[in-house]
Design a protein around this motif. Structure first.
Motif, PDB file in Angstrom:
ATOM      1  N   VAL A 266       0.843  -1.195   0.000  1.00  0.00           N
ATOM      2  CA  VAL A 266       0.000   0.000   0.000  1.00  0.00           C
ATOM      3  C   VAL A 266       0.884   1.252   0.000  1.00  0.00           C
ATOM      4  O   VAL A 266       2.048   1.209   0.404  1.00  0.00           O
ATOM      5  CB  VAL A 266      -0.942   0.037   1.223  1.00  0.00           C
ATOM      6  CG1 VAL A 266      -1.914  -1.124   1.191  1.00  0.00           C
ATOM      7  CG2 VAL A 266      -0.132   0.031   2.519  1.00  0.00           C
TER       8      VAL A 266
ATOM      9  N   LYS B 149       0.630   5.721   0.748  1.00  0.00           N
ATOM     10  CA  LYS B 149      -0.193   6.760   1.378  1.00  0.00           C
ATOM     11  C   LYS B 149       0.548   8.087   1.347  1.00  0.00           C
ATOM     12  O   LYS B 149       1.739   8.168   1.655  1.00  0.00           O
ATOM     13  CB  LYS B 149      -0.518   6.375   2.824  1.00  0.00           C
ATOM     14  CG  LYS B 149      -1.451   7.362   3.515  1.00  0.00           C
ATOM     15  CD  LYS B 149      -1.804   6.896   4.913  1.00  0.00           C
ATOM     16  CE  LYS B 149      -2.749   7.871   5.599  1.00  0.00           C
ATOM     17  NZ  LYS B 149      -3.107   7.426   6.968  1.00  0.00           N
TER      18      LYS B 149
ATOM     19  N   ASP C 262       2.900  -4.344  -8.340  1.00  0.00           N
ATOM     20  CA  ASP C 262       2.200  -4.095  -7.076  1.00  0.00           C
ATOM     21  C   ASP C 262       2.518  -2.695  -6.541  1.00  0.00           C
ATOM     22  O   ASP C 262       1.639  -1.987  -6.046  1.00  0.00           O
ATOM     23  CB  ASP C 262       2.588  -5.150  -6.041  1.00  0.00           C
ATOM     24  CG  ASP C 262       2.094  -6.545  -6.411  1.00  0.00           C
ATOM     25  OD1 ASP C 262       1.081  -6.612  -7.134  1.00  0.00           O
ATOM     26  OD2 ASP C 262       2.729  -7.529  -5.984  1.00  0.00           O
TER      27      ASP C 262
ATOM     28  N   ALA D 188       0.788  -0.094  -8.719  1.00  0.00           N
ATOM     29  CA  ALA D 188      -0.652  -0.068  -8.455  1.00  0.00           C
ATOM     30  C   ALA D 188      -0.953   0.670  -7.150  1.00  0.00           C
ATOM     31  O   ALA D 188      -1.930   1.429  -7.059  1.00  0.00           O
ATOM     32  CB  ALA D 188      -1.190  -1.498  -8.408  1.00  0.00           C
ATOM     33  N   ALA D 189      -0.126   0.454  -6.140  1.00  0.00           N
ATOM     34  CA  ALA D 189      -0.338   1.145  -4.863  1.00  0.00           C
ATOM     35  C   ALA D 189      -0.145   2.646  -5.007  1.00  0.00           C
ATOM     36  O   ALA D 189      -0.898   3.448  -4.439  1.00  0.00           O
ATOM     37  CB  ALA D 189       0.618   0.578  -3.814  1.00  0.00           C
TER      38      ALA D 189
ATOM     39  N   ASN E 156      -0.554   4.398  -7.804  1.00  0.00           N
ATOM     40  CA  ASN E 156      -1.680   4.942  -8.571  1.00  0.00           C
ATOM     41  C   ASN E 156      -2.918   5.104  -7.697  1.00  0.00           C
ATOM     42  O   ASN E 156      -3.650   6.100  -7.798  1.00  0.00           O
ATOM     43  CB  ASN E 156      -1.995   4.020  -9.749  1.00  0.00           C
ATOM     44  CG  ASN E 156      -0.872   4.015 -10.778  1.00  0.00           C
ATOM     45  OD1 ASN E 156      -0.028   4.912 -10.791  1.00  0.00           O
ATOM     46  ND2 ASN E 156      -0.844   3.000 -11.634  1.00  0.00           N
ATOM     47  N   LYS E 157      -3.156   4.129  -6.840  1.00  0.00           N
ATOM     48  CA  LYS E 157      -4.331   4.179  -5.973  1.00  0.00           C
ATOM     49  C   LYS E 157      -4.234   5.354  -4.995  1.00  0.00           C
ATOM     50  O   LYS E 157      -5.229   6.037  -4.720  1.00  0.00           O
ATOM     51  CB  LYS E 157      -4.471   2.862  -5.226  1.00  0.00           C
ATOM     52  CG  LYS E 157      -5.713   2.802  -4.340  1.00  0.00           C
ATOM     53  CD  LYS E 157      -5.827   1.444  -3.665  1.00  0.00           C
ATOM     54  CE  LYS E 157      -7.068   1.382  -2.771  1.00  0.00           C
ATOM     55  NZ  LYS E 157      -7.188   0.053  -2.091  1.00  0.00           N
ATOM     56  N   ALA E 158      -3.024   5.588  -4.479  1.00  0.00           N
ATOM     57  CA  ALA E 158      -2.845   6.687  -3.530  1.00  0.00           C
ATOM     58  C   ALA E 158      -3.037   8.049  -4.214  1.00  0.00           C
ATOM     59  O   ALA E 158      -3.546   8.995  -3.608  1.00  0.00           O
ATOM     60  CB  ALA E 158      -1.465   6.620  -2.891  1.00  0.00           C
TER      61      ALA E 158
ATOM     62  N   GLY F 100      -4.934   8.678  -6.968  1.00  0.00           N
ATOM     63  CA  GLY F 100      -6.309   8.900  -7.409  1.00  0.00           C
ATOM     64  C   GLY F 100      -6.337   9.762  -8.651  1.00  0.00           C
ATOM     65  O   GLY F 100      -5.553   9.564  -9.597  1.00  0.00           O
ATOM     66  N   ASP F 101      -7.202  10.776  -8.658  1.00  0.00           N
ATOM     67  CA  ASP F 101      -7.335  11.668  -9.815  1.00  0.00           C
ATOM     68  C   ASP F 101      -6.423  12.897  -9.723  1.00  0.00           C
ATOM     69  O   ASP F 101      -6.438  13.743 -10.629  1.00  0.00           O
ATOM     70  CB  ASP F 101      -8.788  12.125  -9.948  1.00  0.00           C
ATOM     71  CG  ASP F 101      -9.733  10.975 -10.251  1.00  0.00           C
ATOM     72  OD1 ASP F 101      -9.270   9.985 -10.880  1.00  0.00           O
ATOM     73  OD2 ASP F 101     -10.922  11.061  -9.859  1.00  0.00           O
TER      74      ASP F 101
ATOM     75  N   GLN G  52       0.632  11.814  -9.179  1.00  0.00           N
ATOM     76  CA  GLN G  52       0.819  10.671 -10.061  1.00  0.00           C
ATOM     77  C   GLN G  52       2.301  10.468 -10.372  1.00  0.00           C
ATOM     78  O   GLN G  52       2.963  11.386 -10.852  1.00  0.00           O
ATOM     79  CB  GLN G  52       0.007  10.846 -11.351  1.00  0.00           C
ATOM     80  CG  GLN G  52      -1.494  10.763 -11.127  1.00  0.00           C
ATOM     81  CD  GLN G  52      -2.297  11.020 -12.376  1.00  0.00           C
ATOM     82  OE1 GLN G  52      -1.734  11.335 -13.433  1.00  0.00           O
ATOM     83  NE2 GLN G  52      -3.616  10.897 -12.294  1.00  0.00           N
TER      84      GLN G  52
END
Length: 522
Positions: free
Chosen positions: A309, A311, A329, A332-333, A335-337, A339-340, A345
């Motif tokens: 993960v 943050k 992995d 992906a973590a 990118n998720k953190a 967001g938009d 990014q």
């Protein structure tokens, strides 16, 4: 018999007068510039009882026989010798090293002379002594001016209205861009500071006496006029209004075309290792921008975690990697953190992922890894903001009368010339303290308040520039002490006391003898 009484009485009177002088000396042991006095006695009169005669071939000569009638005061003289100095915190306090006197004039126009240089400047700019009398010399520029007895008045030229400005050369990418910034008119406080930053919009605010101007990082400024418009817009958006300052005139004589200074992204590389193998993980922003320079990336091992993960916390990204994590992995973590939010990014790459894949499982990340992203910029003006830093507009002032209080400092030379240091005018000659000498300074008359007055005995005063013609030089920030010698005064006091006692004994003894004569009749 009566003559001895008169002699005793005259002795009492003169010794009492000497004691008065000694008392005055001791009382003034700490009086600035005081000169001690000494007392001398003289014989009063002699009655000749037998005249003297010359000798002959058959008989010797006879000396005259005379009886005196006591003593009288001969003279009370002053010792004008130089005394030591005590140093003062005031630059206007002055002492004389050598012969001479300061000149002062009272409100009636009478001139007195003093060694007590306790001076100050009154509200009208006059140099005065501790009694409020005017110190004399020359006012203003004294270059080539002879010594004078005019009152000294310090005049500081007025300050004229002048705009605040700033200029420098900005060196960027091998080229030089001359920059000038100026206020609309004079700044009220004489100077101000302007700081430039990059942000999401044109905005300005005041931080104390400093104006912070934020330029929109998304705008592409291609002319100096656009920069000036952006500053004006920033002040309007922030509601900043500084009368006499805004709008700022902001000029760059030349600027590079925007396409010649491409925007860049920020990136950094972290090396991971299991003790045997190494791999480089590179983190890169997807958008260019100075804001990326503030990012920090922390990679740590999350023991017993089920997934990898990431943050964000302000401008810091923490990536917690679990056992068996892959590069995908981690990406992906990240990118998720993000967001938009394009600002957050990032792309994650490796130069040798096979080694990374074999290294990540296990405990190789027991020690955290941390890097900061560097190298990102939006365009020329983002870099320019960093180069500008803080601009201090200087030499701005509003027209105003000036007094001695507006001087940064004052100093007095040995020749008595008084100089002031002014923030705008620089060094100003304010005047000169002149002194006088006398052929016979002991002939001056003391009139109190540490003053002397000219007499026929002293002769006329001779005007001098301090240090010339054998006259004293001036020591600024010092005062001359009294030249009373206490050891000498106490010795003289003892001698005077004994002399007074002896003369009183003359009177009592003569009285006893007269009493015996009166008793002869009994």
């Amino acid at each position: 018999m009566v003559r001895s009484l008169f002699s005793g009485v005259s002795g009492l009177k003169t010794h009492q007068q000497k004691m008065d002088v000694i008392g005055n000396n001791i009382a003034n042991v700490n009086t600035t510039g005081f000169k001690t006095s000494v007392t001398t006695f003289q014989e009063v009169y002699y009655q000749t009882k037998k005249n003297g005669s010359a000798g002959s071939a058959v008989q010797g000569g006879v000396n005259p026989s005379q009886v005196g009638y006591g003593t009288k005061l001969g003279a009370i003289g002053q010792i004008m010798g130089q005394s030591g100095f005590t140093y003062s915190d005031s630059v206007y306090d002055c002492a004389l090293s050598g012969d001479g006197f300061f000149q002062v004039m009272d409100e009636a126009g009478s001139i007195f002379y003093t060694r007590a240089g306790v001076f100050s400047v009154d509200s009208a700019g006059n140099l005065v002594d501790s009694n409020g009398n005017m110190v004399l010399g020359v006012s203003g520029d004294a270059t080539g001016v002879e010594a004078s007895s005019n009152r000294i008045t310090f005049v500081v030229p007025e300050v004229l209205d002048n705009e605040a400005s700033y200029s420098k050369d900005i060196n960027y990418n091998g080229s030089t861009y001359p920059l000038s910034v100026s206020a609309a008119t004079a700044t009220p406080d004489g100077n101000m500071s302007v700081g430039f930053i990059v942000g999401d919009s044109d905005y300005a605010y005041l931080s104390g006496s400093k104006l912070i101007v934020q330029l929109n990082k998304n705008n592409e400024y291609t002319t100096a006029e656009e920069v000036e418009d952006a500053i004006t817009r920033a002040c309007e958006n922030g509601g900043v209004d500084i009368p006499g300052v805004l709008p700022l005139s902001f000029e760059l004589e030349t600027i590079p075309p925007a396409d010649e200074v491409p925007a860049t992204v920020a990136s950094n590389t972290m090396t991971v290792s299991n003790g045997t193998d190494e791999a480089n993980l590179t983190f890169t922003t997807t958008l260019p921008g100075d804001y990326a320079n503030n990012f920090t990336i922390t990679l740590r091992y999350a023991k017993n975690a089920d997934e990898t993960v990431a943050k964000w916390n302000d401008n810091g990204l923490t990536i917690s990697v679990c056992d068996g994590a892959t590069l995908a992995d981690i990406q992906a973590a990240v990118n998720k953190a993000a967001g938009d939010n394009e600002k957050y990014q990032l792309t994650v790459e490796s130069d040798d992922w096979d080694d990374v894949a074999s290294a990540l499982p296990g405990d190789f990340l027991e020690v955290n890894g941390k890097v900061g992203l560097t190298g990102g910029s939006n365009n020329f003006y983002s870099d320019m903001v960093e180069l500008l830093g803080n601009i201090k507009l200087t030499d701005g002032r509003v027209q105003a009368e000036q007094t001695v209080k507006d001087l940064d400092s004052v100093y007095i030379n040995e020749d008595g010339t008084v100089y002031g240091v002014h923030a705008v005018h620089g060094i100003i000659m304010l005047g000169r303290i002149d002194i006088v000498t006398f052929e016979n300074p002991n002939g001056l008359e003391q009139v109190g308040s540490s003053y002397w007055r000219e007499t026929l005995s002293s002769g006329e005063p001779h005007l001098n520039i301090a240090g010339e013609n054998g006259s004293a030089s001036i020591v600024s920030g010092a005062l001359e002490m009294s030249n009373v010698d206490l050891s000498q005064e106490f010795s003289d006091m003892i001698i005077t006391q004994r002399g007074f006692q002896a003369n009183s004994r003359i009177i009592t003894t003569s009285d006893t003898m007269l009493e015996e004569i009166v008793n002869l009749k009994r």
